[in-house]
Write an enzyme that holds these catalytic residues in place. Sequence first.
Site, short mmCIF file in Angstrom:
data_model
loop_
_atom_site.label_atom_id
_atom_site.label_comp_id
_atom_site.label_asym_id
_atom_site.label_seq_id
_atom_site.Cartn_x
_atom_site.Cartn_y
_atom_site.Cartn_z
N GLY A 54 2.20 -5.69 2.57
CA GLY A 54 0.91 -5.59 3.25
C GLY A 54 1.05 -4.90 4.60
O GLY A 54 2.17 -4.78 5.13
N CYS A 81 8.63 -7.27 0.73
CA CYS A 81 8.32 -6.69 2.03
C CYS A 81 7.59 -7.72 2.91
O CYS A 81 8.19 -8.67 3.38
CB CYS A 81 7.52 -5.40 1.86
SG CYS A 81 7.47 -4.37 3.34
N TYR A 82 6.27 -7.56 3.14
CA TYR A 82 5.54 -8.54 3.91
C TYR A 82 5.68 -9.93 3.28
O TYR A 82 5.73 -10.95 3.99
CB TYR A 82 4.06 -8.16 3.99
CG TYR A 82 3.24 -9.08 4.87
CD1 TYR A 82 3.07 -8.81 6.21
CD2 TYR A 82 2.64 -10.23 4.34
CE1 TYR A 82 2.32 -9.67 7.02
CE2 TYR A 82 1.90 -11.08 5.13
CZ TYR A 82 1.74 -10.80 6.47
OH TYR A 82 1.00 -11.65 7.27
N HIS A 171 10.52 -2.20 -1.63
CA HIS A 171 9.49 -2.23 -2.67
C HIS A 171 10.11 -1.89 -4.03
O HIS A 171 10.31 -0.72 -4.36
CB HIS A 171 8.38 -1.23 -2.35
CG HIS A 171 7.50 -1.65 -1.22
ND1 HIS A 171 6.39 -2.43 -1.40
CD2 HIS A 171 7.59 -1.41 0.11
CE1 HIS A 171 5.81 -2.66 -0.23
NE2 HIS A 171 6.52 -2.05 0.71
N GLU A 173 8.66 -2.09 -6.84
CA GLU A 173 7.63 -1.64 -7.78
C GLU A 173 7.44 -0.14 -7.83
O GLU A 173 6.87 0.39 -8.79
CB GLU A 173 6.29 -2.32 -7.46
CG GLU A 173 5.65 -1.92 -6.13
CD GLU A 173 6.10 -2.73 -4.94
OE1 GLU A 173 5.30 -2.87 -4.00
OE2 GLU A 173 7.24 -3.23 -4.95
N ASP A 229 -11.83 5.86 -21.13
CA ASP A 229 -12.18 4.46 -20.88
C ASP A 229 -13.43 4.03 -21.66
O ASP A 229 -13.41 3.04 -22.38
CB ASP A 229 -12.39 4.22 -19.39
CG ASP A 229 -11.20 4.67 -18.56
OD1 ASP A 229 -10.09 4.73 -19.12
OD2 ASP A 229 -11.39 4.98 -17.37
N LYS A 370 -4.89 2.05 -16.79
CA LYS A 370 -5.23 3.26 -17.53
C LYS A 370 -4.30 3.50 -18.72
O LYS A 370 -4.76 3.77 -19.83
CB LYS A 370 -5.18 4.47 -16.58
CG LYS A 370 -5.67 5.77 -17.21
CD LYS A 370 -7.18 5.78 -17.31
CE LYS A 370 -7.71 7.13 -17.73
NZ LYS A 370 -9.17 7.20 -17.65
#
Length: 514
Positions: A54, A81-82, A171, A173, A229, A370
């Site tokens: 964050g 992280c945060y 991070h 991710e 979509d 997606k």
Amino acid sequence: MSDRILILDFGSQVTQLIARRVRESGVYCEIVPFNADPARIRDFGAKGIVLSGGPASITAAEAPRAPDIVFQLGVPILGICYGEQAICQQLGGRVETSDHHEFGRAIVEVTDVSGLTEGIWAKGERHQVWMSHGDKVMQLPDGFRVVGTSEAAPYAMIADDARRIYAVQFHPEVVHTPDGAKLLTNFTKQVAGCGGDWTMAAFRDQAIANIRAQVGQGRVVCGLSGGVDSSVAAVLIHEAIGDQLTCVFVDHGLLRAGEATEVVDLFRDHYNIPLIHRDAGELFLGKLAGVSDPEAKRKIIGATFIDVFDQDAGRIGADFLAQGTLYPDVIESVSFTGGPSVTIKSHHNVGGLPAHMKLDLVEPLRELFKDEVRVLGRELGLPETLVGRHPFPGPGLAIRVLGEVTPERCAVLRKADAIYLDEIRKAGLYDAIWQAFAVLLPVKTVGVMGDARSYESVCALRAVTSSDGMTAESYAFDHSFLANVATRIVNEVRGINRVVYDVTSKPPGTIEWE
């Protein structure tokens, strides 16, 4: 119910990527705000909790904090992280603002084994990671130990194996941490004990049951845009309730070449789904006359679409409106921290409809990303030409014709765009590219074509690669390919005499280039 992970969002622009990596490991997860009701966190039934990064400083007086329930549930916790700083600050450690910020690539050395790294990162190994922090942990809470360090972060990885609480300053991710997904999978499966049995086939069966339960004997109207979509949502709903569904395809005259015909042929002829095709191109282009601002264009198109769609929906007598809302739409349309991330995108009617539309929403894709929608489309048997289609924003060509939108400028861009995509397909590159499109710039240049001078528009080409749509790198075409495309466009499209290629990348948290 499949095992599940809960992600508490502290406002990071890449929180969605945590969810993507977790789901890629076959584990279902959801994102909720850090300040969610403790009862909601408890009742979710998570086998593990992840605290995201964050933008705030944990040292600030009003810094976001994890609810106490997170540490009371006794389930494994991973701070990122945060999230690491919040764990340390709240459990008795100390965090301070550092003079040495760490942003970008860094190297972490694994100094000890832990449950988080067991079997994937060995003691003494060095791994590339992605850092983004200004504060620094200065003292660990009781029970924690250091298991990884970097040059600027002596507590880059920490662990409390007894309580199964782990944290990393980097991070895992993002793709810039090459082995980060392995760490997240280790957390979900080895530490939290999730089975990894969440599949798209299971989602399909559950979604069909949910649609039938929600709709009952009611009628559903679905707005088709021609994109992935809404198409997947329509086919899924039709499988659930058959002819209780009617699709309305509002052709706003801003689609790519041939798309309107493809939509009508696929849904009316192939799937035999009741379809109303409304050709409203003149109406939309009339509303856009003289408008140059991209956001103003979006709002005009959105409002006009609702007006046109509402007319047809009223004649059908529908009880429900189906939308292809995706999970990123939901996340980005809700302020989790009050920070700037919520203003990045404007979305269609996520979370509600205009008051005059007396319809309940059916959003069967609301929990999917997606690329998961594409997997579902294949599960439903949709043709690859549709499922693999590059993303195309709802406003269509209106935001790719920079400046005023006119029928003539749309026709010029549509032809140039078709040539560009045709050459990409011929070169076998379409599936290697996340998104490619042409843009008509609001400038003209003087050129010489044959024996005559010309004063025509400039066309820009854009192509990016991405694994998730959150970050993107420009695609590195060969010069010969670009030269061939430029030659075709200049020779075949009257109104363009110069072509340029945009190489801007899309770092985390930026909007699409338009």
